[in-house]
Design a protein around this motif. Structure first.
Motif, short mmCIF file in Angstrom:
data_model
loop_
_atom_site.label_atom_id
_atom_site.label_comp_id
_atom_site.label_asym_id
_atom_site.label_seq_id
_atom_site.Cartn_x
_atom_site.Cartn_y
_atom_site.Cartn_z
N ARG A 111 -46.01 41.44 15.47
CA ARG A 111 -46.83 40.56 16.20
C ARG A 111 -45.90 39.70 16.95
O ARG A 111 -46.23 39.24 18.14
CB ARG A 111 -47.52 39.92 15.30
CG ARG A 111 -48.77 39.20 15.80
CD ARG A 111 -49.82 38.75 15.12
NE ARG A 111 -51.12 38.17 15.91
CZ ARG A 111 -52.06 38.77 16.51
NH1 ARG A 111 -51.95 40.19 16.19
NH2 ARG A 111 -52.90 38.06 17.05
N GLU A 120 -55.21 39.56 8.49
CA GLU A 120 -55.35 40.49 9.08
C GLU A 120 -56.94 40.74 9.02
O GLU A 120 -57.47 41.30 8.15
CB GLU A 120 -54.91 41.96 7.99
CG GLU A 120 -53.41 41.95 8.01
CD GLU A 120 -52.87 43.24 7.20
OE1 GLU A 120 -53.70 43.70 6.49
OE2 GLU A 120 -51.65 43.46 7.20
N ALA A 174 -45.34 43.07 9.45
CA ALA A 174 -46.46 43.07 10.39
C ALA A 174 -46.08 41.71 11.04
O ALA A 174 -46.50 41.87 12.50
CB ALA A 174 -47.77 42.98 9.63
N ARG A 175 -45.54 40.46 10.61
CA ARG A 175 -45.29 39.29 11.24
C ARG A 175 -44.35 39.73 12.47
O ARG A 175 -44.64 39.12 13.50
CB ARG A 175 -44.92 38.41 10.27
CG ARG A 175 -46.07 37.93 9.58
CD ARG A 175 -45.73 36.48 8.89
NE ARG A 175 -44.63 36.52 8.22
CZ ARG A 175 -44.43 36.86 7.00
NH1 ARG A 175 -45.46 36.97 6.07
NH2 ARG A 175 -43.32 36.82 6.12
N LYS A 183 -53.24 38.48 3.83
CA LYS A 183 -52.03 37.91 4.86
C LYS A 183 -51.34 39.08 5.19
O LYS A 183 -51.30 40.00 4.49
CB LYS A 183 -51.29 36.94 4.30
CG LYS A 183 -52.17 35.60 3.95
CD LYS A 183 -51.08 34.27 3.67
CE LYS A 183 -52.08 33.12 3.23
NZ LYS A 183 -51.09 31.99 2.89
N ARG A 184 -50.65 39.06 6.46
CA ARG A 184 -49.72 39.76 6.98
C ARG A 184 -48.42 39.83 6.09
O ARG A 184 -47.93 38.75 5.75
CB ARG A 184 -49.52 39.86 8.47
CG ARG A 184 -51.04 39.93 9.34
CD ARG A 184 -50.40 39.72 10.66
NE ARG A 184 -51.72 39.51 11.54
CZ ARG A 184 -52.26 40.68 11.99
NH1 ARG A 184 -52.16 41.75 11.85
NH2 ARG A 184 -53.53 40.40 12.78
N ASP A 185 -47.93 40.95 6.08
CA ASP A 185 -46.31 41.08 5.34
C ASP A 185 -45.24 40.90 6.46
O ASP A 185 -45.60 40.38 7.54
CB ASP A 185 -46.11 42.33 4.65
CG ASP A 185 -46.40 43.50 5.72
OD1 ASP A 185 -46.74 43.32 7.06
OD2 ASP A 185 -46.18 44.69 5.12
#
Length: 848
Positions: free
Chosen positions: A83, A175, A79-80, A74-76
């Motif tokens: 996005r 990811e 990164a969220r 999963k994105r941290d």
């Protein structure tokens, strides 16, 4: 530096500019650089390795052992956040847009945040222009830390099924670059997602929405929809929050913030009437503020003209012109008035948007589409007027604007504008510097241009855009562009392009486990490429078709084949004719079907008449049984073969009636073979079914009529015999009296007659035949052929007249003459038997 806002080109490119941009995602092993003429991208789709080749078509093969992708992480939070920023609409060139306050929505915002914090899903319902998107932005800021996976913004515009939404949710949280999981893996991964999902512009409901909710049980949804959207099911447990219009004070505050000055008394009264007509929708007051700003720009005073020296190319006239307030009708439908006061580039952009079904291309494409280098500022101008609304990462015409513009002639050049947009997008999507993610962001405008273009431009655009959509994992747009391209190629007569589109459709269906569709598309593509002698394309299609066959073989249930039972040992060879046995017989039926023994020539008249009476119902029962059940026919010498529960097709030889070792040479021998003098016993009749239907009422009536006829014949014979034997009448001079009375006897008690058997037919008179002595030839009977013998087939109708009976003359003496009795030997298929009796005069006549 950018000429509009002083920003660099590097800041412009990630938002969809026309300059080349490097892909943000790391390159996959085996993927060449984007600068080449062909962008070959390797993907993982379920259990397949997919290679998107824009030149020859996509190639698909099973994943090799050891190359399966690892479990995605999963994105941290960082990164969220990146996005989420990329999912917002791009920053527009030109003057900074006005920040619109959120008026009178504090209560709704607090309620939504409280429900989402409890893990409840909410459906926010409001008409178009009520400020649903602005409220979602305010809720997203307050719910950032409620869920472990943060806040996810999705757009449901044009989505009728939950599949693409689940894939978008998976790509946002995990990811997993260049990977599109299968359905089973996708459902397993999204069940582990715990996030607050804000789904704007929802267009689905009912069972589709229930499927989305069941697939993600750990997510709390905020669904923004219009009232005409299909409602969720009753057991979905979704809270409903309705978003209405604003009050009078809130409308005036929003109008003042848009104009940037206090309102006059005349404008306040006009705003009150507008609120009553528009039911307080915030979009109407954003457009009303734009109308007032345009009015202020037109109503310049003389002092303003003296302060500013007009230039040579000044378009504004020197004389002050007083522009009145818009009418109430113009305020309720302001698109025409607003469009007439914007720049020419903005009006050209509106024409393009009307031609594309309301979709406005990215501002980087407007200079090429409009023909003006400053046309990219038109988007900000139209957005400030309230003619555009954000939808995800792009902009569309606001609700009702497209209809109002088409009524005043903005849709007259729709075909030309769509053709221009299609040719531009065909060049842009095929450029090597454009990454697939940027093409996917422009998917709706590309598909709208494809729908309105001519066949040549449509084939070219579909050919270049399809590989980009496939590489960006936007497979719904990929399928739509492939189908549109296949139809356009068929109309244009481009067989090679048509074969390419069908091949891609087959590969897409195989990746999504739609095997029937994949087989049909691949077989069509192979046939077209075979006609073109395209060996490479044919080989690629056959490889994909082999994968379809493997999948069908692995998933199809094995059905038992049709078995042909081997012939029994010692059985004769099968004749050309065969008997198909459909239903095996039970031992009880085989015992009941034992052959009867034919009566001999010395049988009595009673036995013969009983046999003839019972033969008719037996033959009829045999015929009925032959139509309902076909019993197994086997030679008497063949051993019994066990019959299984399954239906077995058994080949049984048909034995001829007569067997002659020598070939007949004369005509009499041929007739003797066909009609033997001593016929063989009749074959055993078929067993009667266990449960036959009750006799019809018409059959009972025939039984009664037959019995009445028999009694009438007996009574008539008795009356005639009594009249002839009376003492008053004299005997005839010609000869003795002759009585011919049919003998009616009771049926044989050994032959049981059940209620289901057909009624016996009344006895019919038959011509007597004399039994020939051994070694003596039989005399020909009148009315018969001297060669043929009586047929064994039962007669259904009685003969019209019986031949005369041979009578011996009585002697003149007083000594009585013995009675001459003629008995007809019954044949196996005979139906009636008659006895003829000659009695001398004066002797009593016996009646049956």
């Amino acid at each position: 530096m950018d000429r509009t806002q002083g920003r660099t080109e590097q800041h412009e490119q990630p938002t969809g500019g026309s300059a080349p941009a490097a892909p943000t995602a790391p390159a996959t092993p085996g993927t060449p650089a984007a600068a080449g003429p062909a962008r070959v991208v390797s993907l993982t789709a379920g259990g397949f390795a997919l290679t998107v080749n824009p030149v020859d078509g996509s190639e698909i093969e099973p994943l090799r052992p050891g190359t399966e992708p690892a479990r995605p992480a999963k994105r941290d939070a960082a990164a969220r956040a990146a996005r989420t920023a990329a999912a917002r609409p791009p920053v527009l060139p030109g003057p900074a847009a006005l920040v619109r306050p959120l008026q009178a929505r504090e209560e709704e915002r607090e309620r939504l945040v409280r429900l989402l914090g409890r893990g409840r899903s909410v459906r926010l319902t409001g008409p178009s222009g009520s400020g649903r998107s602005a409220l979602l932005d305010a809720v997203a800021d307050r719910c950032a830390g409620l869920a472990p996976d943060g806040v996810v913004r999705l757009s449901g515009f044009g989505q009728q099924q939950p599949g693409e939404l689940l894939h978008a949710l998976y790509a946002t949280v995990y990811e997993a670059e260049r990977e599109r999981p299968g359905r089973i893996e996708l459902l397993a991964r999204v069940r582990e997602i715990g996030a607050v999902v804000l789904l704007d512009d929802l267009e689905m409901g009912g069972t589709a929405l229930d499927e989305l909710m069941r697939a993600t049980p750990e997510c709390a949804y905020l669904l923004a929809a219009t009232p005409d959207t299909r409602a969720p099911s009753d057991d979905s447990h979704i809270e409903e929050v309705f978003l209405g219009g604003l009050g009078k004070a809130d409308c005036l505050e929003l109008l003042e913030a848009g104009v940037g000055r206090p309102l006059t008394d005349e404008e306040i009264a006009w705003a009150g009437d507008l609120r009553f007509a528009s039911e307080g929708l915030p979009l109407r007051f954003v457009q009303a503020a734009a109308l007032l700003r345009q009015r202020d720009e037109l109503n310049h005073s003389d002092e303003d003209d003296e302060e500013e020296e007009p230039g040579v190319f000044e378009e504004r006239p020197r004389d002050a012109v007083h522009v009145p307030l818009p009418t109430l009708a113009e305020g309720a439908a302001p698109a025409e008035l607003l469009a007439s006061r914007v720049s020419e580039s903005a009006r050209a952009a509106l024409r393009i948007a009307c031609a594309l079904g309301g979709e406005l291309p990215h501002h980087a494409h407007l200079p090429a589409l409009v023909g003006d280098t400053h046309a990219d500022t038109a988007v900000a101008e139209l957005l400030a007027c309230g003619l555009l609304t954000p939808v995800g990462t792009r902009y569309r015409l606001a609700a009702g604007v497209a209809r109002q513009l088409e009524e005043v002639g903005y849709g007259d050049t729709a075909s030309e504008e769509a053709r221009t947009a299609a040719r531009h997008y065909a060049w842009w999507t095929g450029h090597a510097s454009v990454v697939p993610e940027r093409v996917a962001a422009e998917a709706d405008a590309v598909l709208a241009a494809l729908a309105g273009a001519d066949v040549v431009a449509a084939v070219l655009l579909a050919r270049t855009a399809a590989p980009a959509f496939a590489a960006s994992l936007h497979w719904e747009a990929w399928e739509r562009v492939l189908r549109s391209g296949a139809e356009a190629a068929r109309k244009a007569g481009e067989v090679a392009e048509q074969a390419y589109f069908h091949h891609e459709l087959g590969v897409l269906a195989l990746c999504e486990e739609r095997l029937d569709r994949a087989r049909a598309e691949l077989e069509t593509s192979i046939g077209l490429r075979g006609a073109l002698a395209d060996k490479r394309g044919t080989v690629a299609g056959r490889r994909a078709l082999a994968l379809v066959v493997d999948r069908e073989t692995a998933g199809a249930a094995v059905s038992p084949p049709l078995r042909l039972e081997a012939p029994a040992p010692g059985a004769p060879a099968a004749a050309p004719e065969a008997v198909t046995v459909a239903t095996p017989t039970t031992p009880a039926e085989r015992g009941a079907a034992a052959p009867r023994v034919a009566p001999s020539a010395s049988s009595t008249s009673s036995t013969a008449s009983a046999s003839s009476t019972a033969s008719a119902p037996d033959s009829r029962a045999a015929s009925e049984a032959s139509t309902t059940r076909v019993p197994p026919v086997a030679p008497a010498a063949a051993p019994a073969v066990p019959v299984s529960a399954e239906a077995v097709t058994r080949m049984t030889p048909v034995v001829p009636v007569t067997a002659r070792s020598e070939t007949p040479t004369t005509l009499s021998e041929v007739f003797e073979d066909a009609f033997p003098l001593d016929p063989k016993p009749a074959p055993p009749t078929a067993p009667r079914p266990a449960a036959a239907p009750a006799p019809a009422p018409g059959r009972r009536r025939l039984v009664l009529l037959a019995g009445a006829g028999a009694l009438a014949v007996v009574a008539l014979g008795t009356v005639v015999s009594l009249a002839l034997s009376s003492s008053d009448s004299a005997p005839p001079a010609q000869g003795p009296a002759v009585t011919s009375t049919p003998a009616v006897t009771a049926p044989d008690p050994t032959v049981a007659n059940s209620g289901n058997d057909p009624a016996p037919e009344p006895p019919v008179s038959a011509p007597p035949a004399a039994t020939p002595e051994p070694g003596q030839s039989a005399a020909p009977t009148p009315g018969r052929s001297p060669v043929r013998t009586p047929s064994r087939r039962p007669s259904s109708t009685p003969p019209n007249s019986a031949p005369p009976t041979a009578v011996s003359p009585s002697p003149t003496g007083a000594q009585p003459t013995p009675t001459v009795t003629e008995t007809v030997t019954p044949s196996p298929s005979a139906t009636t038997t008659q006895t003829g009796t000659t009695t001398p005069a004066g002797s009593p006549a016996t009646g049956g």
